[in-house]
Design an enzyme around this catalytic site. Structure first.
Site, mmCIF file in Angstrom:
data_model
loop_
_atom_site.group_PDB
_atom_site.id
_atom_site.type_symbol
_atom_site.label_atom_id
_atom_site.label_comp_id
_atom_site.label_asym_id
_atom_site.label_seq_id
_atom_site.Cartn_x
_atom_site.Cartn_y
_atom_site.Cartn_z
ATOM 1 N N ARG A 176 40.022 39.463 37.322
ATOM 2 C CA ARG A 176 39.030 40.412 37.832
ATOM 3 C C ARG A 176 39.016 41.730 37.059
ATOM 4 O O ARG A 176 38.076 42.509 37.175
ATOM 5 C CB ARG A 176 39.277 40.674 39.328
ATOM 6 C CG ARG A 176 38.733 39.588 40.233
ATOM 7 C CD ARG A 176 38.958 39.904 41.691
ATOM 8 N NE ARG A 176 40.336 39.658 42.098
ATOM 9 C CZ ARG A 176 40.825 39.968 43.299
ATOM 10 N NH1 ARG A 176 40.055 40.561 44.193
ATOM 11 N NH2 ARG A 176 42.086 39.704 43.594
ATOM 12 N N LYS A 224 47.030 42.389 32.975
ATOM 13 C CA LYS A 224 46.740 43.291 34.089
ATOM 14 C C LYS A 224 47.800 44.348 34.340
ATOM 15 O O LYS A 224 47.495 45.545 34.444
ATOM 16 C CB LYS A 224 46.511 42.496 35.379
ATOM 17 C CG LYS A 224 46.151 43.411 36.556
ATOM 18 C CD LYS A 224 45.777 42.651 37.798
ATOM 19 C CE LYS A 224 46.959 42.141 38.556
ATOM 20 N NZ LYS A 224 46.616 41.700 39.929
ATOM 21 N N GLY A 240 51.095 30.188 42.572
ATOM 22 C CA GLY A 240 51.252 30.970 43.788
ATOM 23 C C GLY A 240 52.471 31.873 43.773
ATOM 24 O O GLY A 240 53.377 31.734 42.945
ATOM 25 N N ASN A 297 43.464 45.239 41.431
ATOM 26 C CA ASN A 297 42.959 43.947 40.984
ATOM 27 C C ASN A 297 41.724 44.050 40.107
ATOM 28 O O ASN A 297 41.322 43.059 39.496
ATOM 29 C CB ASN A 297 42.649 43.059 42.200
ATOM 30 C CG ASN A 297 43.908 42.635 42.926
ATOM 31 O OD1 ASN A 297 44.860 42.164 42.302
ATOM 32 N ND2 ASN A 297 43.924 42.815 44.233
#
Length: 458
Positions: free
Chosen positions: A16, A23, A78, A228
């Site tokens: 995103r 990130k 995850g 994010n």
């Protein structure tokens, strides 16, 4: 701290963000997000810090170096799967493990310490860090029982209307009994829409075994902000900037307009220094006391002495002494050393040069690859010619020399102590001490030249 460990989740790609940069390496107030997290954890003296890396692993390792140990999550399956990658480093150790996200740069060591203290006081197997959100949309809700302990965590999409009305949210930061954590992680299933192993499932597993699950609610929701996308990044930047500016104002620094002043999280500023609007203090800059910086000034990784004034100028990777005056519109480039009481005026550029005490270059000069002594005067338009197109050479000007207007010092060359360079000279040879050097074409005047030329054209 003995028997306390930390796991920092930094393996996600961060799609995103829509960026080529991994990130957690996006900076907030000049420092990558994950470095903020590591710094806050390191301040508490944990026995071991493990960072889980995946996408961009080598870049994260390059930045963090030996500050932490690493575990690699080859496939992003995850958060539970990510923490499990640290089993070889932590799995058999007794103690408490805190799990944090590498994209939460605002979380402070004080809050982390309070969470740990609450976890240990409650003697819980897991403690969830929670916060009150004005708008909890998208967050997991914390459901407490009558004793105030955690009944369950419900994701927003699965919550009932009554549960969605709850404003206490799960921040994604947890404390675990270390052995219980890794034993439970092996029981987590991926029977969900995403096909991933979720860390919060450990809470349900431990609760079903009759273990105590506690929660600690921080007073500061903004600390728990996860970044994010670029919108959240800008929000984190604004919060961090305000936090840093408030800190320095409380330490005795005057900031005329905090909204228009940017200070790196690694900078240091002395008392009674004043920062004017448009000032940017970047990197590991150290500014002394009683300075005046700005307006519209940029300082990066530099040391500024007490009482120095820098106006509308740029200083990078340099050391500036006491009671120096720089600007307006000066550029101090890397590897420059300017000693006390020097004056660098408007449109002067200094690069990889040392300038001795009391010297001055008041306007329109270039001083590069040079060693300038004390009490030297560089008049308007004087420059060191340091580059021949292939190599750079050094100019040396000794104490008390006077460089006249519009002079060119062609390096390598030395100007002796107390020497005088006549205005408009181009110096190609060394000048002895106390000498006058004139290196310019003799003036020739042809009277009535223009009148005669005009007659010829007619």
């Amino acid at each position: 701290m003995s028997n306390r460990y930390a796991v920092i989740l930094a393996a996600g790609q961060g799609t995103r963000m829509k960026s080529k940069l991994y990130k957690v390496l996006h900076p907030v107030c000049g420092k990558p997000m994950v470095q903020h997290v590591v710094d806050q954890v390191s301040a508490l003296g944990f026995e071991e810090i493990v960072t889980i890396v995946g996408f961009g692993a080598e870049k994260v390792k390059t930045h963090l170096g030996e500050q932490v140990k690493y575990a690699v999550q080859e496939k992003q399956l995850g958060t539970g799967h990510a923490v499990l990658q640290a089993e070889s480093l932590l799995g058999q150790k007794k103690g408490v493990t805190i799990v944090l996200c590498g994209d939460t740069p605002l979380l402070t060591s004080e809050t982390i310490d309070q969470l740990l203290a609450h976890h240990e006081a409650e003697q819980a197997k897991v403690t969830v860090l929670t916060a009150e959100a004005k708008d909890p949309t998208g967050y997991g809700r914390l459901i407490r029982n009558e004793e105030g302990l955690v009944e369950r965590i419900v994701e927003h999409k699965d919550a009932s209307d009554a549960e969605r009305a709850i404003t206490e949210i799960n921040t994604g930061t947890y404390c675990f009994d270390n052995v219980a954590l890794f034993e439970s992680l092996k029981q987590v299933k991926n029977n969900n829409v995403q096909g991933e192993y979720y860390l919060p499932d450990v809470i349900e597993i431990l609760k079903s075994q009759g273990e105590k699950v506690a929660a600690f609610k921080t007073d500061s929701f903004e600390e728990t902000l996860g970044v994010n996308d670029r919108v959240a990044l800008a929000e984190a930047e604004a919060i961090m900037k305000r936090r840093i500016n408030n800190k320095w104002m409380r330490e005795g620094v005057t900031i005329i307009d905090p909204e228009q002043t940017y200070i790196s999280s690694d900078a240091t500023i002395g008392q009674d220094t004043t920062l004017y609007p448009g000032t940017m203090i970047l990197g590991e800059t150290v500014i002394g006391e009683d300075c005046q910086i700005g307006p519209n000034t940029e300082i990066l990784d530099s040391k500024i002495g007490n009482g120095t004034v820098i106006r509308q100028s740029v200083v990078h990777d340099s050391e500036i002494g006491k009671d120096v005056k720089i600007g307006p519109f000066a550029h101090i480039r890397p590897a420059s050393q300017i000693e006390d009481e020097v004056r660098i005026g408007n449109f002067v550029e200094v690069k990889k040069a040392s300038i001795g005490k009391g010297s001055k270059a008041s306007h329109l000069s270039y001083i590069g690859d040079a060693e300038i002594g004390k009490d030297v005067n560089f008049s308007c338009g004087s420059i060191t010619v340091n580059y021949d197109g292939k190599n750079k050479y050094k100019t040396k000007v000794e104490d008390g020399a006077f460089i006249g207007c519009n002079s060119n010092l062609i390096a390598p060359v030395t100007i002796g102590k107390g020497a005088l360079i006549a205005a408009g000279s181009t110096i190609t040879e060394d000048v002895p001490s106390d000498a006058l050097s004139i290196a310019r074409a003799r003036q020739t005047t042809k009277e009535q030249y223009m009148v005669k030329s005009t007659n010829k054209i007619d």
